[in-house]
Design a protein around this motif. Sequence first.
Motif, short mmCIF file in Angstrom:
data_model
loop_
_atom_site.label_atom_id
_atom_site.label_comp_id
_atom_site.label_asym_id
_atom_site.label_seq_id
_atom_site.Cartn_x
_atom_site.Cartn_y
_atom_site.Cartn_z
N LEU A 193 5.90 -2.26 1.07
CA LEU A 193 6.97 -1.80 1.61
C LEU A 193 7.25 -2.35 2.83
O LEU A 193 8.54 -2.27 3.49
N ARG A 194 6.63 -3.45 3.11
CA ARG A 194 6.96 -4.26 4.54
C ARG A 194 7.52 -3.57 5.48
O ARG A 194 8.25 -3.77 6.45
N SER A 195 6.31 -2.65 5.97
CA SER A 195 6.37 -1.72 7.21
C SER A 195 7.46 -0.88 7.32
O SER A 195 7.45 0.00 8.34
N PRO A 257 0.71 -2.69 -5.99
CA PRO A 257 2.18 -2.89 -6.08
C PRO A 257 2.63 -4.33 -5.74
O PRO A 257 3.56 -4.66 -6.36
N GLY A 258 1.95 -4.72 -4.77
CA GLY A 258 2.84 -6.32 -4.32
C GLY A 258 1.89 -7.07 -4.93
O GLY A 258 1.93 -8.48 -4.57
N GLY A 259 0.80 -6.88 -5.79
CA GLY A 259 0.10 -8.05 -6.34
C GLY A 259 -1.00 -8.68 -5.47
O GLY A 259 -1.30 -9.80 -5.66
N HIS A 260 -1.29 -7.91 -4.45
CA HIS A 260 -2.14 -8.54 -3.64
C HIS A 260 -3.85 -8.39 -3.72
O HIS A 260 -4.04 -7.75 -4.57
N SER A 261 -4.44 -9.42 -3.43
CA SER A 261 -5.97 -9.64 -3.64
C SER A 261 -6.68 -9.19 -2.31
O SER A 261 -6.11 -9.09 -1.26
#
Length: 455
Positions: A193-195, A257-261
């Motif tokens: 959601l980029r803050s 949701p952001g595909g983060h690892s």
Amino acid sequence: MEKEPRRLVFGAIPVVFLFILPLLFVYFFCGNIVLFDQWSRCYETIFTGRDISNNTVQQEHDSMKFLLSRVVTGEDRKKLQATGFACHKTTYSVHCVTNQPVRIETGTMTVHIPSDHPVQETVVRPYARQEDRNLLKNVSPVKILQGNYTMLPACQYIHDVPAVIFSSSGFVGNVFHEFNEIIIPLFITTRHLRSRVQFILEDYKASFVRKYSRPMSQLSAYEVINPAANQSIHCFPGAIIGLKFHGHLALNSSDTPGGHSMQDFKQFLRQAYNLKFAHVSEIKRPNLVLLSRRKTRRFLNEDEMASMMEELGFRVIIVARNNVISNLNKFARIMNSCRVFVGAHGAGLTNELFLSAGAVMVQVELIGLEWAATTYYGDPAGAMGVHYLPYRIEPEESSLLKVFGRNHTVFKDPKSFSFEVGREIYLNHQNIRINLARFRETMVEALSIVEDSYV
């Protein structure tokens, strides 16, 4: 006699007229618009050539809906798209999402979601330990009411970003549980959601907010709302109640949701805490951090351990003071600047999160705690890019040997004890006297691993 004041007054008229003229033009061009934000959009469209009116607002709204939809998957996402509300429940966690305008009463922590259907009630305790019923009693509930309202409470505050509601109750005060059940799930749920999200922290604890102010301020550009102190009606374009949870110190990139690892999370921590080293090869000094405990699971021959490590060439930093460990801003930098991290099983090992890639963590695994040691700290290390070396103690190294004797069930069958009894014996009444000769072999291996990083 000159009438200077009169000339000044009349001279100001053309200036005022020049200021009013464009405003009058906008008024007649745009029509009788009542809302100031709509009027200002029209003004900007005329004089800048940018059409930021309805199309841009709609695009932002659609984008927000899309980002919220990524918090759920599969059938839950289909339900969200069809009804505007969906919840996902697992053994450990629950999180609900709405992409509809909501009104949140912070005084009662009630979320109102208008819809065409009869009112339905959902109650969520927003903490990632849903399997622990006793713990959940300390987590304040959130009541979600979705349905056809005849009258909604009037908005006192209007926000243009979605709300995220979670709790800082549970095991707050323990760094493992704080990262495991709040900070990592918060990253998983909101990083994409980029803050542009507003946190509402139930069971608000100022000490928790201060301790984790850096990562939380990276995830939200807004001050955290304390419902108990606020008690107002807040309106949002959407909301998330509860946080996604992937397991112990874990991130599953396919369900983020952001595909983060985990590597993305570690990079996020480096930025939040302004950490210097990304890889162990960048660290010039042979620093080793030895985590010293003062109550239970103590190293009874700690000084001899430190001397042995120094003989191998390490620069040993013994960290024991609670005020150092609890100050994450300071301790994160200490951890990030070490090549090897040594400690007995316990929450302090969570600080492996701050180690640079290629560093080594040596966990001293105690009698009866082997499963917990591997599950909570050993297995997650690999995803963090950290080398994990377990040192499993023998009965002769445990203080329990003198108390119970080698043939006792404490050594023969640790699994036979209930959780409460096992915790009391193995966690709260066990200390260690390390076999220096055997432990030296583990430390030589650790030294070899970090030295290979410099080749």
